[in-house]
Design an enzyme around this catalytic site. Structure first.
Site, PDB file in Angstrom:
ATOM      1  N   HIS A   1      -2.159  -4.807 -25.917  1.00  0.00           N
ATOM      2  CA  HIS A   1      -3.147  -4.692 -25.019  1.00  0.00           C
ATOM      3  C   HIS A   1      -4.618  -4.548 -26.243  1.00  0.00           C
ATOM      4  O   HIS A   1      -5.435  -5.367 -25.929  1.00  0.00           O
ATOM      5  CB  HIS A   1      -2.922  -3.544 -24.255  1.00  0.00           C
ATOM      6  CG  HIS A   1      -4.213  -3.253 -23.429  1.00  0.00           C
ATOM      7  ND1 HIS A   1      -4.242  -3.777 -22.017  1.00  0.00           N
ATOM      8  CD2 HIS A   1      -5.333  -2.744 -23.656  1.00  0.00           C
ATOM      9  CE1 HIS A   1      -5.726  -3.505 -21.631  1.00  0.00           C
ATOM     10  NE2 HIS A   1      -6.206  -2.917 -22.418  1.00  0.00           N
ATOM     11  N   GLU A   2      -4.328  -3.542 -26.734  1.00  0.00           N
ATOM     12  CA  GLU A   2      -5.452  -3.379 -27.765  1.00  0.00           C
ATOM     13  C   GLU A   2      -5.878  -4.590 -28.819  1.00  0.00           C
ATOM     14  O   GLU A   2      -6.554  -4.999 -28.983  1.00  0.00           O
ATOM     15  CB  GLU A   2      -5.340  -2.068 -28.535  1.00  0.00           C
ATOM     16  CG  GLU A   2      -5.231  -0.857 -27.483  1.00  0.00           C
ATOM     17  CD  GLU A   2      -6.194  -0.681 -26.609  1.00  0.00           C
ATOM     18  OE1 GLU A   2      -7.621  -1.206 -26.583  1.00  0.00           O
ATOM     19  OE2 GLU A   2      -5.970  -0.106 -25.340  1.00  0.00           O
TER      20      GLU A   2
ATOM     21  N   HIS B   1      -7.855  -7.165 -27.104  1.00  0.00           N
ATOM     22  CA  HIS B   1      -9.274  -6.606 -27.361  1.00  0.00           C
ATOM     23  C   HIS B   1      -9.891  -7.083 -28.729  1.00  0.00           C
ATOM     24  O   HIS B   1     -10.669  -7.782 -28.793  1.00  0.00           O
ATOM     25  CB  HIS B   1      -9.437  -5.202 -27.238  1.00  0.00           C
ATOM     26  CG  HIS B   1      -9.454  -4.736 -25.813  1.00  0.00           C
ATOM     27  ND1 HIS B   1     -10.204  -5.155 -24.577  1.00  0.00           N
ATOM     28  CD2 HIS B   1      -8.699  -3.839 -25.223  1.00  0.00           C
ATOM     29  CE1 HIS B   1     -10.029  -4.486 -23.592  1.00  0.00           C
ATOM     30  NE2 HIS B   1      -8.947  -3.658 -23.611  1.00  0.00           N
TER      31      HIS B   1
ATOM     32  N   GLU C   1     -11.024  -7.013 -20.639  1.00  0.00           N
ATOM     33  CA  GLU C   1      -9.706  -6.758 -20.215  1.00  0.00           C
ATOM     34  C   GLU C   1      -9.038  -8.154 -19.675  1.00  0.00           C
ATOM     35  O   GLU C   1      -7.767  -8.218 -19.844  1.00  0.00           O
ATOM     36  CB  GLU C   1      -9.942  -6.019 -18.761  1.00  0.00           C
ATOM     37  CG  GLU C   1     -10.388  -4.426 -19.032  1.00  0.00           C
ATOM     38  CD  GLU C   1      -9.197  -3.932 -20.040  1.00  0.00           C
ATOM     39  OE1 GLU C   1      -8.003  -3.896 -20.009  1.00  0.00           O
ATOM     40  OE2 GLU C   1      -9.735  -2.966 -20.909  1.00  0.00           O
TER      41      GLU C   1
END
Ligand code: ZN
Length: 499
Positions: free
Chosen positions: A265-266, A269, A295
């Protein structure tokens, strides 16, 4: 005005801001990672000096004159310069609307609030955090009134995180999600539950770190420019420019999937941030355009790719190598386990299908507190009531309830809806991407290159050049449609539960 000279001054001002941001970001990153417990006051002092300087720089007459002169000749500027002038003028004008002492006091409040929130969460003591949270909500309401009195305070902040967003759009969006998600969840939980014991065991930090580093390389992160740290609540931060991005994770001893999907997830980003056009470094255009688009990338990598059948098959042998206890299971067990639908307490660990309901609860509570219909003091009770109503779960303590997220202590009121919106954008990006990229085939081979290239060409390179709405229109060629996401979730539930 000499245009050449004015352009040079414009670049210089932005470079100076980037340098101050660099300092602020490293101070706050340090606070959240390795700084000893008793040092928050020390950081708060440095922050108050630096933020006062930023305030003075941002509101200086010379800068304003320069920006206005450039704005008057915008037809002679490049597309990027035009957007820089627009964004700087907006932020400078906004900044002037907030009295300096209130602005500095708020920055200091946030540093202290973060520290208190950590303690309150540790001891599950909402009363400790309550006075800080009250001040944060109160300041956000007051600032919204200074910044744009024509808007309702919560509408003002929604629009700040996602240009164009307001309560009317959110109500409609969440209403549609609720309509299709609630019956889907009801059907799924009636089916025999998936056995997720493949994820459970005893996993050392060192082994989980090995997996984290492997994943970062696999999804295409440049580890010379993206660092990994550990924190209670995983996040991504950009230090000074997109050439230095830090992501963090949290290792749970008994479940390796928690850190695994946080890293992906990170990492999403970080891919977005580091993928910006190099010309945008040290300007206001560097960095993602909105939380929703951000997101859309993080949750695209975490869920749409990371929890796909192809990726699970690909990664399984590697998991068996790092964690021998996984060997007694199959890749199909792993796929089902990471896609298990189960109403639960913690947003960051929620499955894809129930996730948006966690967001909806936060949206509803923020909306009511900002409208003055709900007191901060009553947040824990309302939180627990809504978890029962939407998800059917009883909240045993505030640590796993109202105190679980770091957003409110960081002053980010109006941020949560972007998680749900971003998830929905991502599903529509996938549909578009599949017109030209064999997404399933590539990911099943562990090959992220074409997917990343598509994202770089269509999304990352532009950083903040376009507004979210302009970007969506450019990429999709049509309007945003949440049903695309709901179709995707129904298909996912079908593949796991046959519903
Ligand atoms: Zn995120």
């Amino acid at each position: 005005m000499d245009l050449k000279n004015a352009r040079e001054r414009l670049a210089k001002i932005q470079a100076k801001h980037a340098a101050y941001d660099h300092a602020l970001e490293i101070i706050s990153y340090d606070g959240m990672t390795t700084a000893p417990k008793g040092t928050a006051q020390n950081r708060a002092r440095a922050l108050s000096v630096l933020t006062e300087d930023i305030y003075k720089m941002s509101t200086s007459k010379n800068t304003e004159k320069l920006l206005e002169a450039l704005d008057a000749r915008k037809d002679e500027l490049t597309e990027a310069e035009k957007r820089q002038v627009f964004l700087l003028l907006k932020s400078f004008r906004d900044m002037k609307k907030i009295p300096m002492d209130e602005y500095v006091a708020y920055q200091v409040l946030l540093v202290e609030a973060d520290d208190v929130w950590h303690k309150a969460k540790e001891t599950s003591d909402f009363a400790l955090f309550e006075p800080y949270l009250e001040k944060i909500f109160e300041t956000n309401k007051r600032f919204a009134g200074y910044l744009d009195p024509s808007k309702k305070p919560y509408d003002y902040w929604l629009n700040e995180f996602e240009e164009g967003l307001n309560m009317k759009i959110c109500d409609k969006f969440f209403g549609r999600l609720k309509e299709r998600l609630v019956p889907l969840i009801e059907k799924a939980v009636k089916k025999p539950q998936v056995d997720d014991s493949v994820l459970k065991g005893n996993f050392s930090d060192a082994k989980q770190e090995e997996l984290a580093e492997y994943l970062m390389k696999l999804i295409g992160l440049d580890t010379d420019h993206v660092g990994l740290g550990t924190t209670e609540h995983p996040f991504t931060t950009t230090i000074g420019s997109h050439h230095d991005v830090r992501i963090t994770t949290n290792y749970k001893k008994d479940d390796f999937s928690s850190s695994m999907f946080s890293v992906i997830h990170e990492g999403g980003h970080a891919l977005y941030e580091t993928g910006a056009n190099d010309e945008f470094a040290y300007t206001v255009l560097d960095g993602g355009v909105s939380m929703g688009i951000h997101e859309s990338q993080s949750r695209f990598y975490e869920n749409i790719l990371g929890r796909s059948r192809g990726f699970c098959d690909y990664i399984f042998p590697e998991l068996c190598r790092i964690f021998p206890s996984v060997k007694k299971y199959t890749a199909d067990d792993f796929y089902k386990a990471v896609n298990k639908v189960q109403p639960s307490l913690i947003r960051t660990e929620a499955d894809e299908v129930t996730y948006c309901l966690h967001v909806m609860i936060r949206y509803e509570l923020e909306k009511r507190v900002m409208a003055g219909e709900l007191k901060v003091h009553d947040l824990p009770g309302e939180w627990n009531r809504l978890y029962k109503e939407y998800l059917g779960v009883g909240v045993p303590d505030d640590r796993r309830g109202v105190l679980q997220d770091s957003h409110w202590s960081g002053g980010m009121i109006g941020y949560f809806p972007s998680y749900a919106l971003g998830s929905a954008y991502g599903a529509q990006f996938l549909k578009k991407m599949k017109e030209t990229v064999d997404v399933d085939g590539d990911i099943a081979k562990g090959d992220f290159s074409k997917v990343n290239e598509w994202n770089r060409q269509n999304i990352w390179q532009y950083a903040s050049l376009y507004t979210p709405a302009q970007l969506l229109k450019r990429v999709l060629g049509k309007d945003f449609d949440p049903d695309c996401y709901l179709d995707y979730l129904e298909e996912k539930a079908k593949s796991v539960y046959g519903v």
